[in-house]
Design an enzyme around this catalytic site. Structure first.
Site, PDB file in Angstrom:
ATOM      1  N   HIS A 183       0.741  -1.229  -0.042  1.00 47.26           N
ATOM      2  CA  HIS A 183       0.031  -0.011  -0.112  1.00 47.26           C
ATOM      3  C   HIS A 183       0.804   1.294  -0.086  1.00 47.26           C
ATOM      4  O   HIS A 183       2.095   1.146  -0.195  1.00 47.26           O
ATOM      5  CB  HIS A 183      -0.832  -0.278   1.179  1.00 47.26           C
ATOM      6  CG  HIS A 183      -0.268  -0.300   2.473  1.00 47.26           C
ATOM      7  ND1 HIS A 183      -0.124   1.057   3.165  1.00 47.26           N
ATOM      8  CD2 HIS A 183       0.106  -1.083   3.161  1.00 47.26           C
ATOM      9  CE1 HIS A 183       0.509   0.655   4.433  1.00 47.26           C
ATOM     10  NE2 HIS A 183       0.656  -0.678   4.208  1.00 47.26           N
ATOM     11  N   ALA A 184       0.251   2.381   0.204  1.00 46.32           N
ATOM     12  CA  ALA A 184       0.923   3.773   0.053  1.00 46.32           C
ATOM     13  C   ALA A 184       2.189   3.804   0.781  1.00 46.32           C
ATOM     14  O   ALA A 184       3.466   4.166   0.290  1.00 46.32           O
ATOM     15  CB  ALA A 184      -0.012   4.810   0.311  1.00 46.32           C
TER      16      ALA A 184
END
Length: 91
Positions: free
Chosen positions: A18-19
């Site tokens: 994810h980010a």
């Protein structure tokens, strides 16, 4: 002389790529001269680009091939494998 090397690694952190881990990975890759790519299910992404990494949508358990090409390819490959194997220090 440029070197090319590759390795396979599995995403182990619960939330996948994810980010936050994508940003951490991109920052790490930007420290090397070598071009580093991640390949998953036939899709390739520039590992120094957060957006490209997020486009892979790598979830936990996904197998990634890491390909590094350049002067410091072996060092870069080791660093990337270490980061992903450690669960981006989140797991």
């Amino acid at each position: 002389m440029a070197t090319k090397c590759s390795a396979e690694v599995t995403i182990v952190n619960p939330l996948g790529l994810h980010a936050r881990p994508a940003a951490k990975l991109a920052q790490l890759c930007q420290q090397f001269q070598s071009k580093i790519a991640l390949i998953q299910d036939g899709k390739s992404a520039d590992a120094s680009s957060v957006l490209a990494l997020l486009m892979l949508a790598s979830s936990k358990g996904k197998l990634l091939e890491i390909v590094a090409e350049g002067e410091d390819a072996e060092l870069a490959l080791q660093a990337v494998v270490q980061l992903i194997s450690s669960g981006f220090e989140e797991a």
